[in-house]
Design an enzyme around this catalytic site. Structure first.
Site, PDB file in Angstrom:
ATOM      1  N   ARG A 171      86.815 -19.155  -9.930  1.00 52.34           N
ATOM      2  CA  ARG A 171      88.226 -19.566  -9.981  1.00 52.34           C
ATOM      3  C   ARG A 171      88.944 -19.263  -8.661  1.00 52.34           C
ATOM      4  O   ARG A 171      90.102 -18.804  -8.654  1.00 52.34           O
ATOM      5  CB  ARG A 171      88.975 -18.876 -11.131  1.00 52.34           C
ATOM      6  CG  ARG A 171      88.465 -19.213 -12.501  1.00 52.34           C
ATOM      7  CD  ARG A 171      88.699 -20.679 -12.846  1.00 52.34           C
ATOM      8  NE  ARG A 171      88.395 -20.922 -14.249  1.00 52.34           N
ATOM      9  CZ  ARG A 171      87.162 -21.136 -14.725  1.00 52.34           C
ATOM     10  NH1 ARG A 171      86.126 -21.156 -13.905  1.00 52.34           N
ATOM     11  NH2 ARG A 171      86.991 -21.351 -16.010  1.00 52.34           N
ATOM     12  N   SER A 245      93.216 -20.555 -19.514  1.00 52.68           N
ATOM     13  CA  SER A 245      92.926 -19.113 -19.521  1.00 52.68           C
ATOM     14  C   SER A 245      93.941 -18.403 -18.638  1.00 52.68           C
ATOM     15  O   SER A 245      94.114 -18.785 -17.487  1.00 52.68           O
ATOM     16  CB  SER A 245      91.538 -18.837 -18.938  1.00 52.68           C
ATOM     17  OG  SER A 245      90.539 -19.415 -19.723  1.00 52.68           O
ATOM     18  N   GLU A 341      94.747 -15.528 -13.862  1.00 53.50           N
ATOM     19  CA  GLU A 341      94.088 -16.673 -13.233  1.00 53.50           C
ATOM     20  C   GLU A 341      95.101 -17.602 -12.561  1.00 53.50           C
ATOM     21  O   GLU A 341      94.879 -18.014 -11.424  1.00 53.50           O
ATOM     22  CB  GLU A 341      93.257 -17.412 -14.282  1.00 53.50           C
ATOM     23  CG  GLU A 341      92.344 -18.446 -13.685  1.00 53.50           C
ATOM     24  CD  GLU A 341      91.693 -19.314 -14.736  1.00 53.50           C
ATOM     25  OE1 GLU A 341      92.131 -20.456 -14.913  1.00 53.50           O
ATOM     26  OE2 GLU A 341      90.737 -18.852 -15.371  1.00 53.50           O
TER      27      GLU A 341
END
Ligand code: EPU
Length: 345
Positions: A171, A245, A341
């Site tokens: 990510r 997320s 995130e």
């Protein structure tokens, strides 16, 4: 006579609620929509806005806006998609950064160029996909990436980056670090390997194989399975504001993991190639009792503790307050610091 390009609209104090999937209220000091490289160049060359700080916005699916954005918000709307090349071992397919990600995935499949099906239904745009190296169900964008074009926001020059220059991580990419706010992605090219092979190693996909008895699914079937899995446990941002997320899955040492297993044998964990262990953040949060909870107007999604949601009218501050409370309780119980995130502004 060629048409003169329409003048760019620099919109002062523009509301961003419609431009972020969390549906959080915030104003852009200035908002400008760009549909081509020459639009970007005109922003860079602009006498008033050229030197101002820039904030790049795609589909707004990976930001938490906690305040007004004191920058020129550049909304990327570059369109277009095409097959660039077909070689014996790959299809190279290109899309404008402003194309909707899921529509692009569906289009590649319809054209007979499979390879992105495991990444179906991820919210956001094509241009945002490399920024956080989107990944799901055993496939990461980096594994299907060829190169991208962008523009340097200081010099106005075109840039092309291959995979190594993008410095993809979990990510993560160079666009979250050195190039944040300094360049804008305008087109992305994907390398879809031939012959196509399904990626079915993820537990929920193995379950689909067992349930249906289809042991050699085609790409369309995998796409349908992924859509069904995601629809079942993730909220549709068009209905319930969210950014996917909210935390990354933390990586700990083998020793730390053994320690946690000693106390919590159920902890969901995935050993990594380098000996470290990735833990399921959703499980950790769930174990702390957060699933379905609400703080202010922000909440933890009922079916997946890793997803924070806007229960209606939430502010970014409320989302961040909830996120901090979750981080504290996970730290208190497991000694692990969860890292968000999305980009928090
Ligand atoms: N779990 C719980 N309770 C929960 C949530 C999860 O016990 O409330 C358990 C699950 O049962 C499972 C494990 O935790 O055993 C992992 O959960 P899941 O398979 O749902 O995957 P994840 O780790 O939560 C990651 C990505 C997702 C991606 C899925 C599928 C991260 C931070 N998230 O989620 O990516 O779609 O795997 O590959 O890496 C995103 O980045 O926005 C995103 C949705």
């Amino acid at each position: 006579m060629p048409h003169a390009p329409a003048a760019l609209q620099f919109e002062p104090r523009a509301p961003l609620r419609e431009h972020n999937t969390f549906g959080l209220p915030a104003l852009a000091q200035t908002l400008v929509r760009v549909a081509s490289d020459s639009d970007v160049r005109r922003v860079v060359d602009h006498p008033e806005f050229g030197r101002a700080p820039k904030f790049i916005l795609g589909g707004g699916s990976n930001v938490v806006l906690t305040k007004d954005v004191a920058a020129v918000v550049v909304k990327v709307e570059v369109k277009g998609r095409r097959l660039v090349a077909e070689t014996p071992d790959a299809w190279i397919v290109e899309a404008g950064a402003g194309e909707n990600w899921h529509d692009f995935v569906a289009w590649t499949l319809a054209q007979g160029w499979p390879g992105l099906e495991n990444l179906a239904l991820i919210p956001g745009t094509v241009g945002a996909a490399p920024v956080q190296n989107i990944g799901a169900y055993g496939v990461e964008l980096a594994e299907r990436f060829d190169s991208l074009d962008g523009m340097d926001l200081v010099t106005g020059r075109g840039i092309t980056l291959d995979r190594s220059l993008c410095r993809f991580g979990y990510r993560d990419s160079v666009f979250k670090h050195e190039l944040a706010g300094k360049s804008v992605i305008t087109r992305v090219r994907f390398r879809l390997p031939r012959p196509w092979q399904p990626v079915l190693g993820y537990l929920e996909l193995e379950r689909k194989v067992a349930e249906t008895g289809i042991t050699a699914p085609d790409a369309r079937t995998v796409f349908d399975w992924i859509c069904a899995i995601r629809r079942h446990k993730l909220p549709d941002p068009a209905v319930i504001g969210n950014a996917g997320s909210f935390f990354k899955n933390p990586v700990v040492s083998a020793e730390q993991c053994r320690d946690i297993i000693g106390r919590d044998p159920e902890v969901v964990h995935y050993p990594m190639a380098d000996g470290s262990v990735k833990l399921a953040a959703g499980w950790l949060i769930d174990a702390c009792g957060w699933k379905g909870k609400t703080v202010g107007r922000a909440g933890v999604y009922e079916k997946q503790a890793l997803v924070l949601v806007n229960r209606g009218g939430a502010t970014g501050a409320e989302v961040v307050t909830l996120a901090r409370a979750i981080q504290e309780s996970v730290y208190g119980r497991f000694g692990i610091r969860l890292e968000p995130e999305p980009v928090i502004v």
